[in-house]
Enzyme design. Structure first.
Site, PDB file in Angstrom:
ATOM      1  N   GLU A 127      73.968  48.297  24.858  1.00 56.03           N
ATOM      2  CA  GLU A 127      74.559  48.534  26.174  1.00 56.03           C
ATOM      3  C   GLU A 127      74.875  47.206  26.870  1.00 56.03           C
ATOM      4  OE1 GLU A 127      71.795  52.501  27.157  1.00 56.03           O
ATOM      5  OE2 GLU A 127      71.179  50.515  27.809  1.00 56.03           O
ATOM      6  N   THR A 178      72.952  54.121  29.451  1.00 54.44           N
ATOM      7  CA  THR A 178      73.391  55.426  28.987  1.00 54.44           C
ATOM      8  C   THR A 178      72.406  56.491  29.476  1.00 54.44           C
ATOM      9  OG1 THR A 178      72.195  55.098  26.915  1.00 54.44           O
ATOM     10  CG2 THR A 178      74.529  54.503  26.943  1.00 54.44           C
ATOM     11  N   ASP A 225      67.593  59.865  32.099  1.00 49.89           N
ATOM     12  CA  ASP A 225      67.450  58.605  31.364  1.00 49.89           C
ATOM     13  C   ASP A 225      65.975  58.272  31.186  1.00 49.89           C
ATOM     14  OD1 ASP A 225      66.494  57.529  33.736  1.00 49.89           O
ATOM     15  OD2 ASP A 225      67.800  55.762  33.667  1.00 49.89           O
ATOM     16  N   ASP A 242      75.179  61.886  25.624  1.00 48.78           N
ATOM     17  CA  ASP A 242      74.816  63.145  24.959  1.00 48.78           C
ATOM     18  C   ASP A 242      74.630  64.234  26.002  1.00 48.78           C
ATOM     19  OD1 ASP A 242      72.363  61.067  25.016  1.00 48.78           O
ATOM     20  OD2 ASP A 242      71.634  63.045  25.588  1.00 48.78           O
TER      21      ASP A 242
HETATM   22  N1  SAH Z   1      67.633  56.250  18.983  1.00 55.92           N
HETATM   23  C1  SAH Z   1      67.890  55.183  19.921  1.00 55.92           C
HETATM   24  C2  SAH Z   1      66.842  55.261  20.984  1.00 55.92           C
HETATM   25  C3  SAH Z   1      67.261  54.829  22.328  1.00 55.92           C
HETATM   26  S1  SAH Z   1      66.363  55.613  23.583  1.00 55.92           S
HETATM   27  C4  SAH Z   1      67.945  53.871  19.204  1.00 55.92           C
HETATM   28  O1  SAH Z   1      67.509  53.821  18.078  1.00 55.92           O
HETATM   29  O2  SAH Z   1      68.460  52.871  19.707  1.00 55.92           O
HETATM   30  C5  SAH Z   1      67.626  56.122  24.627  1.00 55.92           C
HETATM   31  C6  SAH Z   1      68.133  55.119  25.660  1.00 55.92           C
HETATM   32  O3  SAH Z   1      69.313  55.661  26.178  1.00 55.92           O
HETATM   33  C7  SAH Z   1      67.216  54.918  26.838  1.00 55.92           C
HETATM   34  O4  SAH Z   1      67.344  53.610  27.338  1.00 55.92           O
HETATM   35  C8  SAH Z   1      67.679  55.970  27.855  1.00 55.92           C
HETATM   36  O5  SAH Z   1      67.697  55.499  29.184  1.00 55.92           O
HETATM   37  C9  SAH Z   1      69.098  56.324  27.426  1.00 55.92           C
HETATM   38  N2  SAH Z   1      69.362  57.759  27.143  1.00 55.92           N
HETATM   39  C10 SAH Z   1      70.524  58.205  26.593  1.00 55.92           C
HETATM   40  N3  SAH Z   1      70.494  59.546  26.439  1.00 55.92           N
HETATM   41  C11 SAH Z   1      69.305  59.977  26.913  1.00 55.92           C
HETATM   42  C12 SAH Z   1      68.682  61.268  27.026  1.00 55.92           C
HETATM   43  N4  SAH Z   1      69.289  62.373  26.613  1.00 55.92           N
HETATM   44  N5  SAH Z   1      67.443  61.337  27.538  1.00 55.92           N
HETATM   45  C13 SAH Z   1      66.815  60.223  27.952  1.00 55.92           C
HETATM   46  N6  SAH Z   1      67.338  58.974  27.854  1.00 55.92           N
HETATM   47  C14 SAH Z   1      68.574  58.841  27.363  1.00 55.92           C
END
Ligand code: SAH
Length: 265
Positions: free
Chosen positions: A36, A114, A198, A223
């Site tokens: 990001e 995100t 988030d 998402d």
């Molecule tokens: N699988 C990802 C994990 C990232 S965690 C990786 O391997 O990089 C998700 C990040 O995106 C967090 O910083 C959060 O703030 C944001 N985010 C995006 N979609 C989200 C959701 N549905 N619920 C919570 N956080 C979400």
């Protein structure tokens, strides 16, 4: 930024008293993930500051530069030292926000990132939201008053002109430390009336409120939480495209802020 139901006007007035009458000069952007952060870093030609002013040995990364009349610092909590993944979630976000305010004394914080969106509340993948307020959905303390403390509702700094000019969607943001959503989290998110979800916003809001720095929250939907696709799959699929949209939104926000006082936002 103001605690739930309390002195919101007075708190906001006190917070902005000095900064309100002069144009914003220093902006702190807090972002959780490298994917990001990098488009924004590149856009503004920010450079990594080796001697960040942070405690020795922490993984937190600070980028710095000037754009138009603004000094921009972007901080990212870095990668977990043993696991090598981004330090997402509330604890790293709080710490890096706290340390950055101490070191940089910004006029305004932008927490950009995100988020998951709820289609039932009108969110679509790629939408950019400006959060009107932020709260937690995973701090359930069913004791009177502690319940409200757990929810930790805080108002974002109000930016009606920015919202109107950039035609950003506005919605409530709910924060928790999980990417998925348990039935308990879901009930709290519904109670919070949230449109986006988030893992950092409410933590940044807590620290910003504590240290009386105005904060806004710019969240790009990767998402759809109440959709058909599994969150992780959809998140990974959309991450790169949506972070490009996030960079464009942050650029528009920065362009709008440039030359304006807080009270004009
Ligand atoms: N699988 C990802 C994990 C990232 S965690 C990786 O391997 O990089 C998700 C990040 O995106 C967090 O910083 C959060 O703030 C944001 N985010 C995006 N979609 C989200 C959701 N549905 N619920 C919570 N956080 C979400």
């Amino acid at each position: 930024m103001a605690p739930h139901g309390e002195k919101s006007d007075a708190a906001e007035d006190a917070m902005v008293s000095g900064a309100e009458k002069r144009p914003v000069s220093s902006v702190l952007i807090v972002i959780a993930m490298q994917t990001e952060a990098l488009p924004v870093v590149n856009k503004f030609n920010l450079t990594e500051v080796p001697d960040s002013g942070f405690p020795k040995g922490v993984p937190w990364v600070r980028y710095h530069g000037f754009y138009k009349d603004l000094e921009i610092n972007l901080v990212w909590p870095g990668k977990d030292e043993s696991l090598g993944v981004d330090c997402v979630g509330t604890a790293p976000a709080s710490l890096v926000t706290y340390a950055s305010i101490q070191v940089l004394q910004p006029d305004l914080i932008i927490n950009a990132g995100t988020a998951g969106g709820f289609k039932g509340k009108g969110a679509c993948v790629g939408d950019i939201y400006l959060a009107s307020d932020v709260a937690y959905h995973d701090r359930r303390i069913p004791i009177p008053v502690f319940d409200l403390y757990g929810v930790g509702l805080r108002l974002a700094y109000t930016t009606p002109s920015l919202q109107k000019e950039l035609e950003l969607k506005v919605g409530k943001l709910s924060t928790g430390n999980s990417l998925d959503m348990s039935p308990q989290d879901e009930a709290s998110i519904v109670a919070n009336d949230a449109t986006v979800k988030d893992m950092e916003g409410a933590a940044v809001a807590y620290v910003a409120d504590l240290l009386k720095v105005p904060a806004i929250f710019v969240k790009a939907v990767t998402d759809i939480v109440d959709g058909e696709k599994p969150t992780t799959e959809e998140f990974m699929q959309n991450l790169v495209a949506v972070t490009a949209a996030l960079e464009q939104a942050v650029t528009k926000v920065i362009d709008f802020i440039n030359g304006k006082c807080l009270s004009e936002l």
